[in-house]
Motif scaffolding. Structure first.
Motif, PDB file in Angstrom:
ATOM      1  N   HIS A 165     -13.828  -0.384  -1.178  1.00  0.00           N
ATOM      2  CA  HIS A 165     -12.942   0.775  -0.985  1.00  0.00           C
ATOM      3  C   HIS A 165     -13.755   2.050  -0.802  1.00  0.00           C
ATOM      4  CE1 HIS A 165      -9.399   3.394  -1.868  1.00  0.00           C
ATOM      5  NE2 HIS A 165     -10.334   4.161  -2.408  1.00  0.00           N
ATOM      6  N   GLU A 196      -6.421   6.915   1.280  1.00  0.00           N
ATOM      7  CA  GLU A 196      -6.750   5.920   0.252  1.00  0.00           C
ATOM      8  C   GLU A 196      -6.289   4.520   0.642  1.00  0.00           C
ATOM      9  OE1 GLU A 196      -8.614   6.366  -2.300  1.00  0.00           O
ATOM     10  OE2 GLU A 196      -8.840   8.516  -2.026  1.00  0.00           O
ATOM     11  N   LEU A 197      -5.099   4.425   1.206  1.00  0.00           N
ATOM     12  CA  LEU A 197      -4.586   3.115   1.605  1.00  0.00           C
ATOM     13  C   LEU A 197      -5.411   2.534   2.749  1.00  0.00           C
ATOM     14  CD1 LEU A 197      -0.723   3.735   1.394  1.00  0.00           C
ATOM     15  CD2 LEU A 197      -2.207   2.637  -0.298  1.00  0.00           C
ATOM     16  N   ASP A 200      -8.415   1.002   1.236  1.00  0.00           N
ATOM     17  CA  ASP A 200      -8.065  -0.313   0.683  1.00  0.00           C
ATOM     18  C   ASP A 200      -8.051  -1.370   1.782  1.00  0.00           C
ATOM     19  OD1 ASP A 200      -7.770   0.366  -2.009  1.00  0.00           O
ATOM     20  OD2 ASP A 200      -5.647   0.838  -1.811  1.00  0.00           O
ATOM     21  N   ALA A 232      -6.230  -3.453  -7.475  1.00  0.00           N
ATOM     22  CA  ALA A 232      -5.513  -2.537  -6.597  1.00  0.00           C
ATOM     23  C   ALA A 232      -4.183  -2.125  -7.216  1.00  0.00           C
ATOM     24  CB  ALA A 232      -5.288  -3.191  -5.232  1.00  0.00           C
ATOM     25  N   GLY A 236      -2.649   1.916  -8.833  1.00  0.00           N
ATOM     26  CA  GLY A 236      -1.603   2.597  -8.085  1.00  0.00           C
ATOM     27  C   GLY A 236      -1.143   3.837  -8.830  1.00  0.00           C
ATOM     28  N   HIS A 255      -2.969   8.472  -4.181  1.00  0.00           N
ATOM     29  CA  HIS A 255      -3.608   7.225  -3.787  1.00  0.00           C
ATOM     30  C   HIS A 255      -2.644   6.146  -3.313  1.00  0.00           C
ATOM     31  CE1 HIS A 255      -7.110   9.020  -5.540  1.00  0.00           C
ATOM     32  NE2 HIS A 255      -7.837   7.926  -5.427  1.00  0.00           N
ATOM     33  N   SER A 258       1.229   1.013  -6.493  1.00  0.00           N
ATOM     34  CA  SER A 258       0.610  -0.300  -6.682  1.00  0.00           C
ATOM     35  C   SER A 258       0.964  -1.235  -5.535  1.00  0.00           C
ATOM     36  CB  SER A 258       1.059  -0.903  -8.010  1.00  0.00           C
ATOM     37  OG  SER A 258       0.597  -0.138  -9.097  1.00  0.00           O
ATOM     38  N   GLN A 260       1.879  -0.488  -2.494  1.00  0.00           N
ATOM     39  CA  GLN A 260       1.233  -0.068  -1.255  1.00  0.00           C
ATOM     40  C   GLN A 260      -0.241  -0.455  -1.232  1.00  0.00           C
ATOM     41  OE1 GLN A 260       2.347   4.093  -1.575  1.00  0.00           O
ATOM     42  NE2 GLN A 260       3.540   3.949   0.322  1.00  0.00           N
ATOM     43  N   ARG A 261      -0.919  -0.317  -2.352  1.00  0.00           N
ATOM     44  CA  ARG A 261      -2.345  -0.627  -2.397  1.00  0.00           C
ATOM     45  C   ARG A 261      -2.568  -2.130  -2.194  1.00  0.00           C
ATOM     46  NH1 ARG A 261      -5.958   3.374  -5.878  1.00  0.00           N
ATOM     47  NH2 ARG A 261      -7.323   2.594  -4.245  1.00  0.00           N
ATOM     48  N   TRP A 264      -1.861  -2.926   1.619  1.00  0.00           N
ATOM     49  CA  TRP A 264      -2.860  -2.554   2.612  1.00  0.00           C
ATOM     50  C   TRP A 264      -4.169  -3.313   2.432  1.00  0.00           C
ATOM     51  CZ3 TRP A 264      -2.035  -0.610   7.158  1.00  0.00           C
ATOM     52  CH2 TRP A 264      -0.833   0.057   7.376  1.00  0.00           C
TER      53      TRP A 264
END
Length: 284
Positions: A165, A196-197, A200, A232, A236, A255, A258, A260-261, A264
């Protein structure tokens, strides 16, 4: 995550700095995790963290001699610092093959506090990338906090995900992507969240292709990827806010959630293609 025993490591890509004590118990970071997240955003955008914390770190002693202890993949399997070297080597073997004009970035492992071209930072910030000196900074104690404080599974590949990351931020810096998020640093659809995504997703793309870099004994297993997904999810914005503040405030997101992280990272991993990581196009 298993390195080839005879794989050769390049320890020149990683520096281990010494240990020290922070006067008065540490730099003042107000607002719990919200303050930590604000500080991380400051570092990503090259702002001096001292402008937020008002502190300067104490000097530290000499670090480990990585060139003596981190020579092969067998060392990486047995030693945490050498594992960082191996992961960094793999990431920096991957990116020149897919990103034009990629330039290597150094990783600095530190303890408790560190001086950077972005200013002074302490271990409460967690891992970060400083664009001003093109360096990834990593306090290994962060990974224990991921487990004890934020409920992640932990494990070697959780560390690899985090490093991947941060190198994603380096790629963004080289491509000029950071500029797309300037002045838009908080909120559920903010440029900071999209940045941020995307990092990831870049970590996932490296993970899919890491075996081809020749350092690993075999492709990553489902157990490895589950460690990354757990990490990840643990970091989140909604998860951190709920744990530290007891409520979720989307306006404070920097960021991504959770879900979304996880989404991605998975997008990058399943496609293996960093071109699928355009979080700035459409919804996230």
């Amino acid at each position: 995550m298993d390195f080839k025993d005879d794989a050769q490591l390049d320890s020149s890509q990683v520096e281990s700095r010494g240990r020290g004590r922070i006067p008065g118990g540490g730099l003042a970071v107000g607002g719990g995790a919200a303050g930590i997240l604000a500080l991380i955003v400051a570092l990503i955008f090259g702002i001096n963290p001292g402008d937020i914390t008002g502190g300067d770190p104490a000097p530290v002693g000499p670090g480990s001699d990585l060139s003596a202890q981190c020579k092969t993949g067998q060392d990486a399997d047995q030693n945490e610092e050498c594992r960082v070297v191996g992961v960094v080597n793999s990431i920096q073997d991957y990116w020149p093959k897919v990103a034009q004009n990629y330039e290597p970035a150094k990783t600095v492992m530190f303890s408790q506090q560190v001086n950077t071209a972005c200013g002074a930072a302490d271990s409460s910030v967690g891992p970060f990338y400083c664009p001003a000196d093109r360096t990834v900074y990593l306090d290994l104690s962060f990974f224990k906090q991921l487990e004890s404080r934020f409920g992640a599974k932990g494990g070697p590949f959780a560390q690899a995900y985090v490093i991947g990351h941060e190198y994603g931020h380096h790629v963004q810096n080289l491509l000029g992507t950071n500029a797309r998020a300037e002045g838009d640093r908080q909120g559920p659809e903010s440029g900071s969240v999209r940045l941020e995504l995307q990092a990831d997703c870049y970590a996932g793309a490296w993970a899919k292709n890491a075996y081809e870099t020749g350092l690993f004994e075999k492709p990553f297993t489902k157990t490895d990827i589950d460690e990354a997904l757990s990490a990840a999810s643990a970091v989140g914005d909604d998860s951190i806010q709920e744990r530290t503040q007891g409520r979720v405030n989307p306006d404070g997101f920097t960021h991504g959630t959770s879900a979304q992280r996880v989404k991605w990272f998975t997008t990058g991993y399943e496609s293996g293609d960093p071109n699928r990581c355009d979080t700035f196009a459409g919804g996230i």
